[in-house]
Structure formats: structure tokens, C-alpha cells
Design a protein around this motif. Structure first.
Motif, short mmCIF file in Angstrom:
data_model
loop_
_atom_site.label_atom_id
_atom_site.label_comp_id
_atom_site.label_asym_id
_atom_site.label_seq_id
_atom_site.Cartn_x
_atom_site.Cartn_y
_atom_site.Cartn_z
N GLU A 202 25.80 5.07 3.13
CA GLU A 202 24.56 5.84 3.08
C GLU A 202 23.50 5.11 2.27
OE1 GLU A 202 22.07 8.98 3.97
OE2 GLU A 202 24.09 8.57 4.74
N ARG A 203 23.91 4.49 1.18
CA ARG A 203 22.93 3.75 0.38
C ARG A 203 22.41 2.52 1.13
NH1 ARG A 203 22.44 5.49 -4.74
NH2 ARG A 203 24.02 6.91 -5.55
N ARG A 204 23.32 1.82 1.85
CA ARG A 204 22.85 0.69 2.66
C ARG A 204 21.88 1.15 3.74
NH1 ARG A 204 28.34 -1.09 2.15
NH2 ARG A 204 28.79 -0.18 4.20
N LYS A 205 22.18 2.30 4.33
CA LYS A 205 21.29 2.84 5.35
C LYS A 205 19.91 3.14 4.76
CE LYS A 205 20.68 6.94 8.25
NZ LYS A 205 21.27 8.25 8.63
N ARG A 206 19.91 3.76 3.59
CA ARG A 206 18.62 4.06 2.95
C ARG A 206 17.87 2.78 2.62
NH1 ARG A 206 20.35 8.76 -1.44
NH2 ARG A 206 21.01 10.34 0.09
N ALA A 207 18.62 1.76 2.13
CA ALA A 207 17.96 0.50 1.81
C ALA A 207 17.36 -0.14 3.07
CB ALA A 207 18.95 -0.45 1.15
N THR A 208 18.12 -0.10 4.18
CA THR A 208 17.61 -0.66 5.43
C THR A 208 16.37 0.09 5.92
OG1 THR A 208 19.87 -1.30 6.02
CG2 THR A 208 18.24 -1.31 7.78
N VAL A 209 16.44 1.42 5.84
CA VAL A 209 15.30 2.23 6.27
C VAL A 209 14.07 1.94 5.41
CG1 VAL A 209 14.43 4.58 6.46
CG2 VAL A 209 16.71 4.04 7.28
N LEU A 210 14.29 1.85 4.10
CA LEU A 210 13.17 1.56 3.22
C LEU A 210 12.59 0.17 3.48
CD1 LEU A 210 14.49 3.04 -0.15
CD2 LEU A 210 12.75 4.00 1.37
N GLU A 211 13.48 -0.80 3.75
CA GLU A 211 12.99 -2.14 4.05
C GLU A 211 12.19 -2.17 5.34
OE1 GLU A 211 14.80 -6.68 4.54
OE2 GLU A 211 16.12 -4.97 4.20
N SER A 212 12.70 -1.47 6.37
CA SER A 212 11.96 -1.42 7.64
C SER A 212 10.62 -0.71 7.47
CB SER A 212 12.80 -0.71 8.69
OG SER A 212 13.03 0.64 8.33
N GLU A 213 10.60 0.36 6.69
CA GLU A 213 9.33 1.03 6.44
C GLU A 213 8.35 0.13 5.69
OE1 GLU A 213 10.19 4.63 4.43
OE2 GLU A 213 10.96 5.67 6.22
N GLY A 214 8.89 -0.66 4.74
CA GLY A 214 8.03 -1.61 4.04
C GLY A 214 7.46 -2.66 4.98
N THR A 215 8.33 -3.17 5.89
CA THR A 215 7.85 -4.16 6.86
C THR A 215 6.78 -3.57 7.77
OG1 THR A 215 10.05 -5.19 6.82
CG2 THR A 215 8.60 -5.75 8.65
N GLU A 217 4.78 -1.01 7.10
CA GLU A 217 3.55 -0.82 6.33
C GLU A 217 2.83 -2.15 6.11
OE1 GLU A 217 2.12 1.90 5.36
OE2 GLU A 217 3.67 3.25 6.14
N SER A 218 3.61 -3.22 5.86
CA SER A 218 3.00 -4.53 5.68
C SER A 218 2.29 -4.99 6.95
CB SER A 218 4.06 -5.55 5.26
OG SER A 218 3.52 -6.84 5.17
N ALA A 219 2.97 -4.82 8.11
CA ALA A 219 2.34 -5.23 9.37
C ALA A 219 1.08 -4.41 9.65
CB ALA A 219 3.34 -5.06 10.52
N ASN A 221 -0.85 -3.03 7.42
CA ASN A 221 -1.89 -3.48 6.49
C ASN A 221 -2.51 -4.80 6.94
OD1 ASN A 221 -1.48 -1.24 4.88
ND2 ASN A 221 0.01 -2.27 3.57
N VAL A 222 -1.64 -5.73 7.43
CA VAL A 222 -2.16 -7.01 7.90
C VAL A 222 -3.07 -6.81 9.12
CG1 VAL A 222 -1.50 -9.22 8.93
CG2 VAL A 222 -0.26 -8.36 6.95
N ALA A 223 -2.61 -5.94 10.06
CA ALA A 223 -3.43 -5.68 11.24
C ALA A 223 -4.77 -5.02 10.86
CB ALA A 223 -2.67 -4.79 12.22
N GLU A 224 -4.71 -4.09 9.94
CA GLU A 224 -5.94 -3.45 9.50
C GLU A 224 -6.87 -4.47 8.83
OE1 GLU A 224 -7.17 -0.50 9.82
OE2 GLU A 224 -5.50 0.41 10.91
N GLY A 225 -6.28 -5.38 8.04
CA GLY A 225 -7.09 -6.41 7.41
C GLY A 225 -7.75 -7.34 8.42
N GLN A 226 -6.96 -7.77 9.43
CA GLN A 226 -7.55 -8.61 10.47
C GLN A 226 -8.64 -7.88 11.25
OE1 GLN A 226 -4.27 -9.91 12.85
NE2 GLN A 226 -3.45 -11.31 11.29
N LYS A 227 -8.40 -6.59 11.52
CA LYS A 227 -9.42 -5.81 12.23
C LYS A 227 -10.70 -5.73 11.42
CE LYS A 227 -10.26 -1.12 13.91
NZ LYS A 227 -9.68 0.24 14.06
N GLN A 228 -10.57 -5.43 10.14
CA GLN A 228 -11.76 -5.34 9.29
C GLN A 228 -12.46 -6.70 9.19
OE1 GLN A 228 -13.12 -2.66 8.04
NE2 GLN A 228 -11.52 -1.30 8.84
N ALA A 229 -11.65 -7.80 9.12
CA ALA A 229 -12.24 -9.12 9.04
C ALA A 229 -13.04 -9.45 10.31
CB ALA A 229 -11.15 -10.17 8.80
#
Length: 360
Positions: A202-215, A217-219, A221-229
Motif C-alpha cells: 500500500e505504501r509503494r502504491k501511494r508512493a507511485t501514485v504521488l510520483e505520477s501526480e508529481g510528473t 503536475e510538472s508536465a 506546469n511546463v506546458a502552461e509555461g510554454q503556452k505563456q511564453a
């Protein structure tokens, strides 16, 4: 059993039950009778939070309240001494099977209080033993309704269910159960290992889910930055073009217009001078010849005059057109105007040549 008589064991009653009863009595729990049975000397002092049950000639007579009390010697006898304090009983460890067939070892603590000394004395032979056995059986029945995961999550509701079940049965005993608390829950080793593996998964699953959510969110944010640029770059380019159109190109157009106006003025001044018309006629003729020489270079469709080989005729024709355009137009009176039915004759080639000779 009657008061004052010890219970007679039945021949069919197993010896194991007697051993359990003795073990429950020997369990580390405070005794209800805090003080021994006192002798009747006529004048008695009852301690606080105690109730003395008095029998007269073997029959219940009354309950002595704390303080000074008087009894008749030989007739009255103090049969039971009940403590009105809260009693803590340690429930021995027991095994129980959950709804998903997992065997658990559970022990607990029971908190009791004597509410009616009469019922506690005559309603049951051993109140502590009875309540302990009732708590164990109720615990097993309640655990059989829950799965292993719910046992750990619903310990409070399980304690409340056990207290309600004990109070319903112990009401006729004059005892009230205040609280029941589970001390320890022992799980089999294999089940414990599987639970540990489940927790790790369960903890590994939560870590994987959190990592995927971070990825993600990062993508984002990058897309929003490129759009604004891109938006900012397009707005900057637009502003630059506007500035160029409003500044440099506008100034260039003004400079060109001013230069053209000055050129027109200089040309007009030159034409007004002596021999200006002859110079203009020569320039028009040269431009006419140059334009005629470029007709077949930019397009396949060419319009040629009938006498393309007669260059002199073409030059004379261009000079004649220029002379006609530059000749001042005189205003004629109605008498001088030709009749409407007469069509004006176009100038002939001889007239153009005569005009060319006079101008030269």
C-alpha cells in the motif's frame, strides 16, 4: 445455591470448569470484600463506600449505611460486605475467530461497580467470575461478526457492544459495567507477515501514485509555461510590428512623399524654363522606347503596333501625344465650336511631324 451453602458440583459438570473458576478467582484483581466479615458486638461503624448486608436469624434484614449502626447480638449477623467502589477486573487472554477465519488472541480490562448490594449478594454466587465469563463470550461473539481489518478499525464500537451486552445480563446481578477496554490483540505470525506485506504494498502504491501526480503536475506546469511564453512572444512580435508600422515605415512614407513632392516641384520649375518642353519630350520618347523593348520579357502576351519597324514613326507619335497633353486648352465660345454633326478629324502623321519640327 442457598445462602451460606457452598455449591455442590454436579457429577456431569466437567472438572475443567472448576479449574477455570479457580483460575478466575486467583486472577490479579481486587477482592470485593475489602474488609473481612465483622463480628456483631451491638455497635458497629461501617466505613465509607461499603455496604454491609445483615441477616436476622438467616433471613435478609437490612443493609447498613456508612457510619454508626446498632445490631442485636446473636440474632443479627453480617453476611456480606459489598464495596461500592469501581472494581477493575483483568479479563484473561482468549482466542476468537473473526469473520474471515483468522484466529486472534485478545485480552482486556473490565471496569465494574456494585449498584445494588442486595442483588449483588443474592443474585449471583460470584459476580466477578460471572461478569468475566460473560465478557469473554461476548467478545468471541462480537469478533465473529467482524473481519480482521475491521477489528483494528472498530475497537471503540467493539468495546461499546461488549459493554451493552454485559449490562443487559448483569442488571439482575446489581452490577453495572462502566467500561471495557481491549489491551492487546495478538495475530498469528503468518497473518502478521501478510499484513506487513500488504502495508508495504500500500505504501509503494501511494508512493507511485504521488510520483505520477508529481510528473503530471510538472508536465502541466511546463506546458502552461510554454503556452505563456508563446503568447508573450506573439504579443511582443505584434507590438514590434505595430511600432515599426507606426514609426519607421510611417516616417519612410512621409520622407518618400516629401521627396516626390520636391521632385515634382523641381520638374515643374525645369519645364517652365527655356527649352524645358524639348527636354521633357526627349525623356518621354526614351521611356517609351525602353518600355516597348521590355514588353516581351515579363509576359507571353504582347501588344504591338502595326509598324513596329518604324522607330522614327513611334518616337514622332510619342512626341505628338506629349505635345497634345501639354498644349494649353483654350476656352471656345459657342460660335467657335464646330457643329455637333461634324466629327473632329484626328491629327494625321504629317501634322505630328510638322509640330515636332516647330518644337525642335
Amino acid at each position: 445455591p442457598a445462602a451460606g451453602l457452598s455449591p455442590i458440583p454436579s457429577p456431569s459438570f466437567p472438572q475443567h470448569s472448576q479449574q477455570l473458576k479457580c483460575a478466575a478467582r486467583l486472577a490479579p484483581a481486587p477482592c470485593r470484600w475489602n474488609s473481612g466479615l465483622p463480628m456483631n458486638i451491638g455497635v458497629l461503624f461501617v466505613p465509607q463506600q461499603e455496604a454491609w448486608v445483615v441477616e436476622r436469624m438467616g433471613k435478609f434484614h437490612r443493609i447498613l449505611e456508612p457510619g454508626l449502626n446498632f445490631l442485636i447480638p446473636l440474632l443479627d449477623r453480617i453476611r456480606y460486605v459489598q464495596s461500592l467502589k469501581e472494581i477493575v477486573i483483568n479479563v484473561p487472554e482468549q482466542s476468537a475467530v473473526t469473520l474471515d477465519n483468522v484466529t486472534l488472541q485478545i485480552d482486556g480490562v473490565l471496569y465494574l461497580r456494585v449498584m445494588d448490594p442486595y442483588k449483588a449478594s443474592y443474585g449471583v454466587e460470584d459476580p466477578e467470575y460471572a461478569v468475566t465469563q460473560l465478557a469473554q463470550t461476548t467478545m468471541r461473539s462480537e469478533l465473529g461478526k467482524l473481519s480482521l481489518d475491521r477489528v483494528f478499525r472498530e475497537r471503540e464500537s467493539l468495546n461499546a457492544s461488549i459493554v451493552d451486552a454485559i449490562n443487559q445480563a448483569s442488571d439482575c446481578w446489581g452490577i453495572r459495567c462502566l467500561r471495557y477496554e481491549i489491551k492487546d490483540i495478538h495475530v498469528p505470525p503468518r497473518v502478521k507477515e501478510s499484513m506487513q506485506m500488504q502495508v508495504e504494498a500500500e505504501r509503494r502504491k501511494r508512493a507511485t501514485v504521488l510520483e505520477s501526480e508529481g510528473t503530471r503536475e510538472s508536465a502541466i506546469n511546463v506546458a502552461e509555461g510554454q503556452k505563456q511564453a508563446q503568447i508573450l512572444a506573439s504579443e511582443a512580435e505584434k507590438a514590434e510590428q505595430i511600432n515599426k508600422a507606426a514609426g519607421r515605415e510611417a516616417n519612410a512614407m512621409l520622407v518618400k512623399a516629401r521627396a516626390k513632392a520636391e521632385a515634382i516641384q523641381l520638374l515643374a520649375a525645369a519645364l517652365s524654363q527655356q527649352h524645358g518642353s524639348a527636354a521633357a519630350s526627349l525623356s518621354v520618347a526614351e521611356q517609351y522606347v525602353n518600355a516597348f523593348s521590355k514588353l516581351a520579357k515579363d509576359s507571353n502576351t504582347v501588344l504591338l503596333p502595326a509598324n513596329t519597324g518604324d522607330v522614327t514613326n513611334m518616337v514622332a507619335q510619342a512626341l505628338g501625344i506629349y505635345t497634345t497633353l501639354t498644349k494649353p486648352q483654350t476656352v471656345k465660345t459657342p460660335d467657335e465650336m464646330p457643329p455637333a454633326h461634324e466629327d473632329p478629324q484626328p491629327p494625321t502623321m504629317e501634322m505630328l511631324k510638322a509640330e515636332q519640327g516647330s518644337s525642335s
